[in-house]
Motif scaffolding. Structure first.
Motif, mmCIF file in Angstrom:
data_model
loop_
_atom_site.group_PDB
_atom_site.id
_atom_site.type_symbol
_atom_site.label_atom_id
_atom_site.label_comp_id
_atom_site.label_asym_id
_atom_site.label_seq_id
_atom_site.Cartn_x
_atom_site.Cartn_y
_atom_site.Cartn_z
ATOM 1 N N LYS A 93 0.848 -1.210 0.000
ATOM 2 C CA LYS A 93 0.000 0.000 0.000
ATOM 3 C C LYS A 93 0.875 1.249 0.000
ATOM 4 O O LYS A 93 0.625 2.192 -0.750
ATOM 5 C CB LYS A 93 -0.933 0.007 1.209
ATOM 6 C CG LYS A 93 -1.999 -1.054 1.160
ATOM 7 C CD LYS A 93 -2.812 -1.080 2.441
ATOM 8 C CE LYS A 93 -3.760 -2.272 2.465
ATOM 9 N NZ LYS A 93 -4.424 -2.422 3.762
ATOM 10 N N LYS A 94 1.882 1.257 0.841
ATOM 11 C CA LYS A 94 2.793 2.401 0.924
ATOM 12 C C LYS A 94 3.611 2.527 -0.367
ATOM 13 O O LYS A 94 3.810 3.630 -0.883
ATOM 14 C CB LYS A 94 3.718 2.235 2.137
ATOM 15 C CG LYS A 94 4.540 3.427 2.434
ATOM 16 C CD LYS A 94 3.683 4.538 2.987
ATOM 17 C CE LYS A 94 4.559 5.654 3.526
ATOM 18 N NZ LYS A 94 3.798 6.803 3.920
ATOM 19 N N ALA A 95 4.062 1.403 -0.908
ATOM 20 C CA ALA A 95 4.818 1.428 -2.162
ATOM 21 C C ALA A 95 3.959 1.988 -3.293
ATOM 22 O O ALA A 95 4.440 2.747 -4.140
ATOM 23 C CB ALA A 95 5.315 0.027 -2.509
ATOM 24 N N ALA A 96 2.675 1.639 -3.297
ATOM 25 C CA ALA A 96 1.766 2.148 -4.328
ATOM 26 C C ALA A 96 1.567 3.653 -4.187
ATOM 27 O O ALA A 96 1.503 4.367 -5.191
ATOM 28 C CB ALA A 96 0.426 1.425 -4.255
ATOM 29 N N GLU A 97 1.478 4.147 -2.948
ATOM 30 C CA GLU A 97 1.353 5.595 -2.742
ATOM 31 C C GLU A 97 2.528 6.326 -3.384
ATOM 32 O O GLU A 97 2.353 7.323 -4.074
ATOM 33 C CB GLU A 97 1.311 5.928 -1.247
ATOM 34 C CG GLU A 97 0.023 5.580 -0.558
ATOM 35 C CD GLU A 97 0.082 5.879 0.938
ATOM 36 O OE1 GLU A 97 0.813 6.818 1.350
ATOM 37 O OE2 GLU A 97 -0.601 5.166 1.696
ATOM 38 N N TYR A 98 3.715 5.824 -3.145
ATOM 39 C CA TYR A 98 4.904 6.413 -3.772
ATOM 40 C C TYR A 98 4.855 6.239 -5.285
ATOM 41 O O TYR A 98 5.168 7.165 -6.036
ATOM 42 C CB TYR A 98 6.186 5.758 -3.233
ATOM 43 C CG TYR A 98 6.649 6.269 -1.908
ATOM 44 C CD1 TYR A 98 7.323 7.480 -1.803
ATOM 45 C CD2 TYR A 98 6.441 5.526 -0.753
ATOM 46 C CE1 TYR A 98 7.777 7.940 -0.573
ATOM 47 C CE2 TYR A 98 6.891 5.974 0.477
ATOM 48 C CZ TYR A 98 7.554 7.184 0.557
ATOM 49 O OH TYR A 98 8.003 7.636 1.769
#
Length: 172
Positions: A130-135
């Motif tokens: 999820k965090k990787a997708a935000e970036y």
């Protein structure tokens, strides 16, 4: 007769040298003006370093204007910067030996996370993805043709055909 061939040979060599000195001017690269519109949620301000002009439209989106190869430089450097940011997130959550690399693949519209065998935990990967997708959306949403969905793929660092997990995300 020998003098004629020597002169012809010198002319051919000079012509070859001049052709080689032409550089990459005829090769691919962006020419003209490129405009990108980035939703304020995904704008990290990175484009401002490369754009020749930036404005805000009536919806609050940031509009960047690039001249010529500025856009190409921006895209390559932003992609690498975002991948480094994602890598730092993984290192912060794991020991330094975790994983091998993170990179962004434009063709597959993916954030690729190369890890070692035995490191994959589905629950942890799902949360971290999820965090990787935000970036990732900070990069993909800032392209001249924004990408609204991406994958975060966990694969074997030595053999990317071995997929441990893949998570799909959509931009808001």
């Amino acid at each position: 007769m020998k003098r004629f061939f020597a002169i012809a040979l010198v002319i051919v060599m000079i012509a070859a040298l001049l052709c080689a000195c032409g550089g990459d001017k005829g090769k691919t690269g962006t020419t003209g003006t490129v405009t990108t519109t980035v939703n304020s949620k995904y704008d990290d301000g990175y484009a401002a370093k490369y754009a020749s002009k930036s404005t805000v439209d009536e919806a609050g989106n940031k509009v960047y204007e690039f001249e010529g190869n500025q856009y190409d430089s921006y895209v390559e450097n932003h992609k690498n910067s975002v991948a480094s940011d994602i890598q730092r997130e993984y290192v912060a959550n794991h020991d330094k030996k975790y994983g091998e690399y993170v990179y962004i693949n434009n063709d597959s519209k993916s954030v690729i996370v190369g890890i070692h065998e035995g490191e994959y935990d589905e629950k942890t990967a799902e949360e971290e993805a999820k965090k990787a997708a935000e970036y990732g959306f900070k990069y993909f949403q800032s392209l001249k043709e924004p990408v609204s969905s991406l994958k975060v793929v966990y694969c074997n660092a030595g053999d990317q055909s071995k997929i441990y997990g893949s998570f799909d995300f959509n931009a808001e």
